[in-house]
Design a protein around this motif. Structure first.
Motif, PDB file in Angstrom:
ATOM      1  N   SER A  45      38.502  42.499  35.767  1.00  0.00           N
ATOM      2  CA  SER A  45      39.757  41.751  35.837  1.00  0.00           C
ATOM      3  C   SER A  45      40.734  42.274  34.784  1.00  0.00           C
ATOM      4  CB  SER A  45      39.505  40.262  35.625  1.00  0.00           C
ATOM      5  OG  SER A  45      39.014  40.023  34.322  1.00  0.00           O
ATOM      6  N   GLY A  47      42.657  40.685  32.952  1.00  0.00           N
ATOM      7  CA  GLY A  47      42.612  39.868  31.749  1.00  0.00           C
ATOM      8  C   GLY A  47      41.657  40.385  30.691  1.00  0.00           C
ATOM      9  N   GLU A  52      46.128  38.793  24.592  1.00  0.00           N
ATOM     10  CA  GLU A  52      46.941  37.602  24.839  1.00  0.00           C
ATOM     11  C   GLU A  52      48.287  37.756  24.156  1.00  0.00           C
ATOM     12  OE1 GLU A  52      46.407  34.905  26.650  1.00  0.00           O
ATOM     13  OE2 GLU A  52      44.445  35.565  27.364  1.00  0.00           O
ATOM     14  N   SER A 181      52.228  34.430  37.663  1.00  0.00           N
ATOM     15  CA  SER A 181      51.830  33.702  36.458  1.00  0.00           C
ATOM     16  C   SER A 181      50.882  34.565  35.632  1.00  0.00           C
ATOM     17  CB  SER A 181      51.137  32.385  36.821  1.00  0.00           C
ATOM     18  OG  SER A 181      49.882  32.657  37.445  1.00  0.00           O
ATOM     19  N   LYS A 182      50.699  34.199  34.373  1.00  0.00           N
ATOM     20  CA  LYS A 182      49.774  34.932  33.518  1.00  0.00           C
ATOM     21  C   LYS A 182      48.354  34.844  34.074  1.00  0.00           C
ATOM     22  CE  LYS A 182      48.625  37.076  29.613  1.00  0.00           C
ATOM     23  NZ  LYS A 182      47.170  37.019  29.614  1.00  0.00           N
ATOM     24  N   GLY A 183      47.976  33.694  34.584  1.00  0.00           N
ATOM     25  CA  GLY A 183      46.637  33.546  35.149  1.00  0.00           C
ATOM     26  C   GLY A 183      46.420  34.440  36.354  1.00  0.00           C
ATOM     27  N   ASP A 186      46.036  38.029  35.175  1.00  0.00           N
ATOM     28  CA  ASP A 186      44.718  38.235  34.568  1.00  0.00           C
ATOM     29  C   ASP A 186      43.622  38.426  35.614  1.00  0.00           C
ATOM     30  OD1 ASP A 186      45.650  38.136  32.001  1.00  0.00           O
ATOM     31  OD2 ASP A 186      45.100  36.044  31.641  1.00  0.00           O
ATOM     32  N   SER A 187      43.809  37.848  36.800  1.00  0.00           N
ATOM     33  CA  SER A 187      42.762  37.910  37.828  1.00  0.00           C
ATOM     34  C   SER A 187      42.836  39.177  38.679  1.00  0.00           C
ATOM     35  CB  SER A 187      42.865  36.686  38.745  1.00  0.00           C
ATOM     36  OG  SER A 187      44.055  36.739  39.519  1.00  0.00           O
TER      37      SER A 187
END
Length: 474
Positions: A45, A47, A52, A181-183, A186-187
């Motif tokens: 991933s 992320g 961060e 989005s950041k999420g 990250d995926s």
């Protein structure tokens, strides 16, 4: 059907959507890509590859609001080739006061998460140089690679076609505004070979990018040389640029049609004076061409195909090439600029005018076209002037430079008015001389096009080889 012959219509069970409304995500091509990446032994991933960074923290107080402004980067200003012109990003504090902001560091990788460039070739760049005060708004995320990943490799993968395809499928759609989005970022699945292999791939891509730049520079040099060629044939000697900002004008020389101070700038007046010194008769351009002439479509049916030329379809650097599109007359007959076969289109708005966006309208469907309202249309009014010669003259870089003095309108929406073109001294040599100029100019344009096409073809091949090395062929 798509150009590849694959169906673009498909059904998805409601229970499979998981509240995701992005059509691209469910397309067979996207699902096949995700399956291939998931099965890849080196994919992890995103992320796990980046730190961060988020939006960061601004310095306390207003210490970053230095006199003269700061460099403020927006998503639409991420440039091609992963390069940003930082000097062009200088802003007054009032222009970004209400935005979310983050300070930058050398080595940051930036990616647009909202806006027109999202998931495009212009959506990512890396920070290689920085002034003391440079910030970004909330439509850009910044990343720092971690572990065994270099910033150069991270940037290259984020720019790759398969990664952009993942982003398009992962877009969150909310009230017609697409964003990442950041999420979600990250995926995304990220292929991560060993560091030594990363470095080999980056060396190859850097070499391909340098070769592309070299061919483009050669093409630019050919086009830039047109000025000297055309001016020499016409016998015009343009004096060195006069940058004086304080000057005097005799009262009797002031025209009631030309009250703007910039219209009397020495640089422009020197250019106009040089045109009067040509070895051929110089007439008012408005006496030799029809400016923004009417175009009749009364004999055409509403569904008749006509050509459509938006501003982005015209090449820059006075190269003259244009990508024609066909539209039904009813779709473009209102709200666009009409023109006929053989008319000259010349961008009047900044920065398109300075960038040399102009062409001769040729090969139009049914002899009629429509295009951007930011074009001036010029049509020779007699057989004394060839349209291609007119285009070559208006394409001169020295003319485009001084035409800025005629701008009217507000900042960012300034345009060259029709009256300025109408009053311009215009050399009208014999047709044989015009044909010579056209031949010289077209030869340079053809060579420049070949170089740019070769540069793009080589670059696309290099990118395909990069992806194949990461993911395997097929």
């Amino acid at each position: 059907m798509s150009p590849a012959g694959k169906a673009q219509c498909f059904a998805v069970l409601r229970g499979e959507t998981d509240q995701r409304l992005n059509v691209v995500y469910f397309a067979s091509g996207h699902q096949a890509l995700i399956a291939k990446l998931a099965a890849h032994p080196r994919c992890i991933s995103l992320g796990k590859v980046v730190g961060e960074c988020g939006f960061g923290v601004l310095p306390p107080g207003n210490s970053y609001l230095k006199e003269g402004g700061v460099r403020f980067l927006r998503a639409t200003e991420l440039g091609p080739d992963n390069v940003v012109d930082w000097n062009a990003c200088l802003r007054a504090p009032s222009e970004f006061a209400r935005h979310n902001r983050a300070t930058l560091k050398i080595g940051d990788v930036l990616i647009a998460v909202k806006g027109a460039t999202i998931a495009s070739e212009k959506s990512v760049c890396t920070v290689t140089e920085l002034s003391e005060h440079t910030i970004i708004n909330g439509s850009i995320f910044r990343f720092q690679p971690v572990g065994d990943t270099s910033a150069a490799f991270l940037l290259e993968v984020l720019s790759a076609g398969f990664m952009r395809q993942q982003m398009k499928g992962a877009l969150i759609q909310n009230n017609a505004v697409d964003y990442l989005s950041k999420g979600v970022l990250d995926s995304l699945l990220f292929p991560l070979p060993p560091r030594r292999e990363q470095e080999k791939l980056i060396v190859a891509m850097d070499a391909a990018r340098a070769a592309r730049r070299a061919k483009r520079a050669e093409a630019d040099a050919l086009l830039a040389g047109m000025d000297e060629c055309v001016l020499q044939i016409l016998g015009i000697n343009i004096p060195a640029r006069n940058t004086r900002t304080v000057f005097a004008v005799r009262y009797k020389e002031i025209s009631r049609h030309q009250m703007g101070v910039s219209l009397y700038a020495p640089d422009l007046r020197d250019f106009i004076g040089a045109l009067a010194g040509t070895r051929y008769p110089a007439r008012r351009l408005g006496d030799e061409v029809i400016l923004n002439p009417p175009t009749s479509t009364d004999e055409l049916e509403a569904d008749t195909p006509v050509s459509f030329i938006p501003m982005e379809a015209v090449a820059e650097s006075a190269e003259g090439s244009v990508s024609l599109k066909s539209r039904p007359l009813a779709e473009v007959s209102k709200g666009y600029t009409p023109f006929n076969e053989g008319d000259v289109l010349w961008a009047k708005i900044t920065p398109c005018m300075e960038n040399g966006k102009s062409c001769v309208a040729k090969g139009l469907s049914n002899g009629v076209g429509f295009g951007s309202t930011e074009f001036h249309v010029l049509r020779p009014s007699s057989e004394r002037v060839l349209a291609d010669y007119l285009h070559s003259f208006l394409s001169l870089a020295c003319f485009r430079r001084v035409a800025r003095y005629a701008f009217t309108g507000s900042a960012g929406h300034q345009r060259v008015p029709e009256q300025f073109l109408a009053e311009l001294p215009f050399p009208v040599p014999p047709i044989s001389v015009q044909e010579k100029i056209v031949r010289e100019a077209e030869e340079r344009r053809m060579q420049a096009r070949r170089l740019r096409q070769q540069a793009e073809s080589d670059w696309q091949r290099a990118k395909a080889e990069f992806e194949a090395a990461l993911l395997g062929k097929g």
